[in-house]
Write an enzyme that holds these catalytic residues in place. Sequence first.
Site, PDB file in Angstrom:
ATOM      1  N   ASP A  79       0.830  -1.209   0.000  1.00 19.98           N
ATOM      2  CA  ASP A  79       0.000   0.000   0.000  1.00 19.98           C
ATOM      3  C   ASP A  79       0.864   1.258   0.000  1.00 19.98           C
ATOM      4  O   ASP A  79       1.982   1.254   0.513  1.00 19.98           O
ATOM      5  CB  ASP A  79      -0.914  -0.030   1.242  1.00 19.98           C
TER       6      ASP A  79
ATOM      7  N   ASN B 175     -11.034  -2.628  -5.418  1.00 18.62           N
ATOM      8  CA  ASN B 175     -10.249  -1.658  -6.187  1.00 18.62           C
ATOM      9  C   ASN B 175     -10.881  -1.284  -7.539  1.00 18.62           C
ATOM     10  O   ASN B 175     -10.473  -0.308  -8.168  1.00 18.62           O
ATOM     11  CB  ASN B 175      -8.798  -2.132  -6.398  1.00 18.62           C
TER      12      ASN B 175
HETATM   13  C1  IPE Z   1      -5.557  -2.722  -0.203  1.00 15.73           C
HETATM   14  O1  IPE Z   1      -5.193  -1.398  -0.367  1.00 15.73           O
HETATM   15  C2  IPE Z   1      -5.517  -3.429  -1.523  1.00 15.73           C
HETATM   16  C3  IPE Z   1      -4.201  -3.621  -2.116  1.00 15.73           C
HETATM   17  C4  IPE Z   1      -3.062  -3.274  -1.584  1.00 15.73           C
HETATM   18  C5  IPE Z   1      -4.190  -4.260  -3.396  1.00 15.73           C
HETATM   19  P1  IPE Z   1      -6.271  -0.241  -0.538  1.00 15.73           P
HETATM   20  O2  IPE Z   1      -5.491   1.016  -0.634  1.00 15.73           O
HETATM   21  O3  IPE Z   1      -7.186  -0.564  -1.637  1.00 15.73           O
HETATM   22  O4  IPE Z   1      -7.064  -0.329   0.837  1.00 15.73           O
HETATM   23  P2  IPE Z   1      -7.999   0.728   1.560  1.00 15.73           P
HETATM   24  O5  IPE Z   1      -9.028   1.150   0.568  1.00 15.73           O
HETATM   25  O6  IPE Z   1      -7.135   1.869   1.974  1.00 15.73           O
HETATM   26  O7  IPE Z   1      -8.546  -0.002   2.730  1.00 15.73           O
HETATM   27  C1  IPE Z   2      -1.548   0.233  -3.365  1.00 13.14           C
HETATM   28  O1  IPE Z   2      -1.342   1.598  -3.378  1.00 13.14           O
HETATM   29  C2  IPE Z   2      -1.774  -0.334  -4.752  1.00 13.14           C
HETATM   30  C3  IPE Z   2      -3.136  -0.823  -4.982  1.00 13.14           C
HETATM   31  C4  IPE Z   2      -4.125  -0.794  -4.125  1.00 13.14           C
HETATM   32  C5  IPE Z   2      -3.408  -1.375  -6.294  1.00 13.14           C
HETATM   33  P1  IPE Z   2      -2.540   2.629  -3.345  1.00 13.14           P
HETATM   34  O2  IPE Z   2      -2.881   2.993  -4.748  1.00 13.14           O
HETATM   35  O3  IPE Z   2      -3.655   2.148  -2.520  1.00 13.14           O
HETATM   36  O4  IPE Z   2      -1.837   3.862  -2.654  1.00 13.14           O
HETATM   37  P2  IPE Z   2      -2.499   4.916  -1.666  1.00 13.14           P
HETATM   38  O5  IPE Z   2      -3.102   4.153  -0.539  1.00 13.14           O
HETATM   39  O6  IPE Z   2      -3.523   5.660  -2.456  1.00 13.14           O
HETATM   40  O7  IPE Z   2      -1.363   5.777  -1.237  1.00 13.14           O
HETATM   41 MG    MG Z   3      -4.105   2.366  -0.565  1.00  9.30          MG
END
Ligand code: IPE
Ligand code: IPE
Ligand code: MG
Length: 247
Positions: free
Chosen positions: A18, A66
């Site tokens: 993340d 997602n």
């Molecule tokens: C969790 O991260 C999913 C992945 C890392 C693929 P998100 O960024 O989607 O999670 P939330 O929405 O902050 O809980």
């Molecule tokens: C994790 O990074 C990747 C996926 C969930 C695919 P994020 O895209 O969630 O990054 P933040 O949480 O917005 O920083």
């Molecule tokens: Mg995230």
Amino acid sequence: MSNSGPARIPRHVAIIMDGNGRWARQRGLPRLEGHRRGVETVRTVVDAARELGIRCLTLYAFSAENWKRPGDEVSGLMGLLDLFLKRELDNLIKEKVRLRTIGRTDALPANVQRELARVQEATRRFTEWNLVLALNYGAQSEAADAARAYAEAVLAGREKPAELTWEKFSRYLSTADLPEPDLLIRTSGELRLSNFLMLQLAYAELVFTPVLWPDFGRADLVAAVEEYGRRERRYGATTEQIKAGAR
Ligand code: IPE
Ligand code: IPE
Ligand code: MG
């Protein structure tokens, strides 16, 4: 394992990768640039995990939730996944890493499904190292799918509800032939599971780090594994019992 490495190595490490978006925003870059850098981290971490002797690595790459993201981000992520699979195939074969997936991959774009099938087929003979990508994965829908499959087995006379145990039920989960994760790492400082492997993580050690995924490196993985090594896994027993058992 070299003497300088961590003492206790988890068999299965699961990672919620993340912070790609925040990494990009901090630099005034588009979110996709963060994801691009995140893919580089995947390579680094897959190598580092193997060097440490971690036989199974599960990466949360795309959650069932997602899809809510802007269309161009979702298609960008799918493009990166396609590219990653094409680029990594030779490496995975060279390093004898078996690629698997968990999650409803049948909803992914056709080109991604094709690449996944190709890489899985080309690496299915490897048994020592496993890289598991969680794609369109959600623990709640996994539980629902498992319950449905189990119910069908009951209707077909292959299972008896009175004999149901966790052991048996877990065979209906997408992780049926994998050990349960010993260590869960989540980057970027968020303190939640976001619908990842909730049943399988029942006794995993949880390590949260503020490091954003594109900045996560070998040293961060080693630090998490060392932290894991300092934890006492009691599984409901007492410290005294654990110590007596270790002797
Ligand atoms: C969790 O991260 C999913 C992945 C890392 C693929 P998100 O960024 O989607 O999670 P939330 O929405 O902050 O809980
Ligand atoms: C994790 O990074 C990747 C996926 C969930 C695919 P994020 O895209 O969630 O990054 P933040 O949480 O917005 O920083
Ligand atoms: Mg995230």
